[in-house]
Design a protein around this motif. Sequence first.
Motif, PDB file in Angstrom:
ATOM      1  N   ASN A  20       0.794  -1.240  -0.070  1.00  0.00           N
ATOM      2  CA  ASN A  20       0.009   0.070  -0.194  1.00  0.00           C
ATOM      3  C   ASN A  20       0.969   1.143   0.033  1.00  0.00           C
ATOM      4  OD1 ASN A  20      -2.750  -0.902   0.089  1.00  0.00           O
ATOM      5  ND2 ASN A  20      -2.088  -2.058   1.934  1.00  0.00           N
ATOM      6  N   HIS A  78       4.645   0.036  -6.941  1.00  0.00           N
ATOM      7  CA  HIS A  78       3.105  -0.339  -7.097  1.00  0.00           C
ATOM      8  C   HIS A  78       2.212   0.665  -6.489  1.00  0.00           C
ATOM      9  CE1 HIS A  78      -0.512  -2.952  -7.476  1.00  0.00           C
ATOM     10  NE2 HIS A  78      -0.794  -2.512  -6.274  1.00  0.00           N
ATOM     11  N   TRP A  95      -4.556   4.387 -10.745  1.00  0.00           N
ATOM     12  CA  TRP A  95      -5.422   3.359 -10.421  1.00  0.00           C
ATOM     13  C   TRP A  95      -6.676   3.976 -10.040  1.00  0.00           C
ATOM     14  CZ3 TRP A  95      -4.980  -0.155  -5.712  1.00  0.00           C
ATOM     15  CH2 TRP A  95      -5.818  -1.277  -5.697  1.00  0.00           C
ATOM     16  N   GLN A 138      -7.908   3.540  -4.087  1.00  0.00           N
ATOM     17  CA  GLN A 138      -7.335   4.064  -3.063  1.00  0.00           C
ATOM     18  C   GLN A 138      -6.485   5.386  -3.395  1.00  0.00           C
ATOM     19  OE1 GLN A 138      -5.245  -0.248  -2.439  1.00  0.00           O
ATOM     20  NE2 GLN A 138      -5.218   0.985  -0.445  1.00  0.00           N
ATOM     21  N   ASN A 160      -2.520   0.464 -13.024  1.00  0.00           N
ATOM     22  CA  ASN A 160      -3.082  -0.665 -12.479  1.00  0.00           C
ATOM     23  C   ASN A 160      -4.518  -0.842 -12.830  1.00  0.00           C
ATOM     24  OD1 ASN A 160      -2.154  -2.734 -10.476  1.00  0.00           O
ATOM     25  ND2 ASN A 160      -3.640  -1.845  -9.164  1.00  0.00           N
ATOM     26  N   ASN A 220      -0.477  -3.526 -15.055  1.00  0.00           N
ATOM     27  CA  ASN A 220      -0.692  -4.791 -14.099  1.00  0.00           C
ATOM     28  C   ASN A 220      -2.334  -4.770 -14.261  1.00  0.00           C
ATOM     29  OD1 ASN A 220       0.389  -6.587 -11.996  1.00  0.00           O
ATOM     30  ND2 ASN A 220      -0.762  -5.040 -10.697  1.00  0.00           N
ATOM     31  N   GLU A 242      -1.490 -10.360 -12.104  1.00  0.00           N
ATOM     32  CA  GLU A 242      -1.621 -10.259 -10.609  1.00  0.00           C
ATOM     33  C   GLU A 242      -1.741 -11.719 -10.033  1.00  0.00           C
ATOM     34  OE1 GLU A 242      -4.728  -7.701  -9.407  1.00  0.00           O
ATOM     35  OE2 GLU A 242      -4.182  -6.070 -10.250  1.00  0.00           O
ATOM     36  N   HIS A 260      -4.228 -13.623  -8.336  1.00  0.00           N
ATOM     37  CA  HIS A 260      -4.987 -13.872  -7.393  1.00  0.00           C
ATOM     38  C   HIS A 260      -6.100 -14.900  -7.406  1.00  0.00           C
ATOM     39  CE1 HIS A 260      -3.537 -10.468  -5.139  1.00  0.00           C
ATOM     40  NE2 HIS A 260      -3.857  -9.751  -6.126  1.00  0.00           N
ATOM     41  N   TRP A 320       1.672 -12.021  -2.987  1.00  0.00           N
ATOM     42  CA  TRP A 320       1.084 -10.913  -2.254  1.00  0.00           C
ATOM     43  C   TRP A 320       0.992 -11.243  -0.900  1.00  0.00           C
ATOM     44  CZ3 TRP A 320       1.657  -6.491  -4.408  1.00  0.00           C
ATOM     45  CH2 TRP A 320       0.985  -5.654  -4.249  1.00  0.00           C
TER      46      TRP A 320
HETATM   47  C1  XIL Z   1      -4.450  -4.597  -1.822  1.00  0.00           C
HETATM   48  C2  XIL Z   1      -3.684  -4.748  -0.431  1.00  0.00           C
HETATM   49  O1  XIL Z   1      -3.260  -5.831  -0.124  1.00  0.00           O
HETATM   50  C3  XIL Z   1      -4.683  -4.315   0.822  1.00  0.00           C
HETATM   51  O2  XIL Z   1      -3.949  -4.302   2.151  1.00  0.00           O
HETATM   52  C4  XIL Z   1      -5.563  -3.067   0.525  1.00  0.00           C
HETATM   53  O3  XIL Z   1      -6.416  -2.594   1.665  1.00  0.00           O
HETATM   54  C5  XIL Z   1      -6.215  -3.116  -0.836  1.00  0.00           C
HETATM   55  O4  XIL Z   1      -5.464  -3.409  -1.790  1.00  0.00           O
HETATM   56  N1  XIL Z   1      -4.800  -5.726  -6.708  1.00  0.00           N
HETATM   57  C6  XIL Z   1      -3.964  -4.771  -6.613  1.00  0.00           C
HETATM   58  C7  XIL Z   1      -3.561  -4.696  -5.238  1.00  0.00           C
HETATM   59  O5  XIL Z   1      -3.303  -4.455  -7.555  1.00  0.00           O
HETATM   60  O6  XIL Z   1      -2.949  -3.073  -4.976  1.00  0.00           O
HETATM   61  C8  XIL Z   1      -4.355  -4.829  -4.138  1.00  0.00           C
HETATM   62  O7  XIL Z   1      -3.877  -4.898  -2.878  1.00  0.00           O
HETATM   63  C9  XIL Z   1      -4.850  -6.417  -4.372  1.00  0.00           C
HETATM   64  C10 XIL Z   1      -5.547  -6.458  -5.650  1.00  0.00           C
END
Ligand code: XIL
Length: 314
Positions: A47, A83, A87, A90, A129, A171, A205, A207, A275
Amino acid sequence: ARSNTAAKAAGKLYFGSATDNPFLDEDATYKAILSDNTLFGQLSPENAMKWDATEPEQGVFTFTNGDVIVALAQANGQIMRGHNTVWGSQLPSWVSDSGFDNATLISVMQNHVSTVIGHYKGQIWDVVNEPFNDDGTLASNVFFETIGPTYIDLALQAARAADPDAKLYINDFNIEGEGVKATAMANLVSDLKSRGIPIDGIGLESHFILGEVPTTLQAQMEAFTALGVEVAVTELDIRMTLPETDALLAQQQTDFQNVVSACTAVADCVGVTVWEYTDKYSWVPSTFAGQGDADPWDENLEMKPAYDGIIAGF
Ligand code: XIL
């Protein structure tokens, strides 16, 4: 075997982890593991370098938390992935709710990109992003709504001007396997290249949901690198529905191995970043209800079977 040593032996630049303040400086055991450059050769700020952290008020830049992470990486001989600069999430409300007109938002965005990347020179950067929706259209954030699709060109150009040596990435998630969103990313990157807009890499990413690593991951990485850019796995975690069982941990080991071996097999896949390396500090449980245990180290900072999968994949 050690994960970063194994990555380098496989011809990669790094195996890395995201990290965040403040637990970085509050948890000595966590920090000691993160600082071991045989395990991690690269850090990403989870962050600390985002817009709300670096420019909370217009023109007032705060680099304190990001500088802590950079200093740690430098002390440990670890590469930094910055990073990120542009975006839709945030963002401080002075940007997202500003009502800035086109010309004003362009200059605000350019100033942000050039100040942040100018401060953190010599890094790999996620400049833009998550620009896409899952259907492959450009996501509706304040930059797209106000500036239009050229916000991406302008952000990349500002990044290149701020640091000619930085590696510039776009990204995103759900581009790790073949599909409309991955095709949209490929089309964007080939369009940028054809118009001479600087772009060096695509961040996947990653996830993932347990058991759902795309079977086309390696093929998709190859399709991206065929455009003349590098790729990286930038935010890997593989979440399961809790509670954890031995069978789920075994599937997770296989899944981590499959992701890492796809990167190993693709010459221009430069590295893999998790991550957060540990379930202790993962963003997953607070984001995806009922899910977790997505990382290769557990809540007690012990390696899980997933770690063996990583080693086997390199
Ligand atoms: C996430 C962080 O891990 C959290 O701590 C925060 O509250 C929200 O963001 N994609 C991204 C990252 O590119 O920046 C995100 O990170 C997760 C999803």
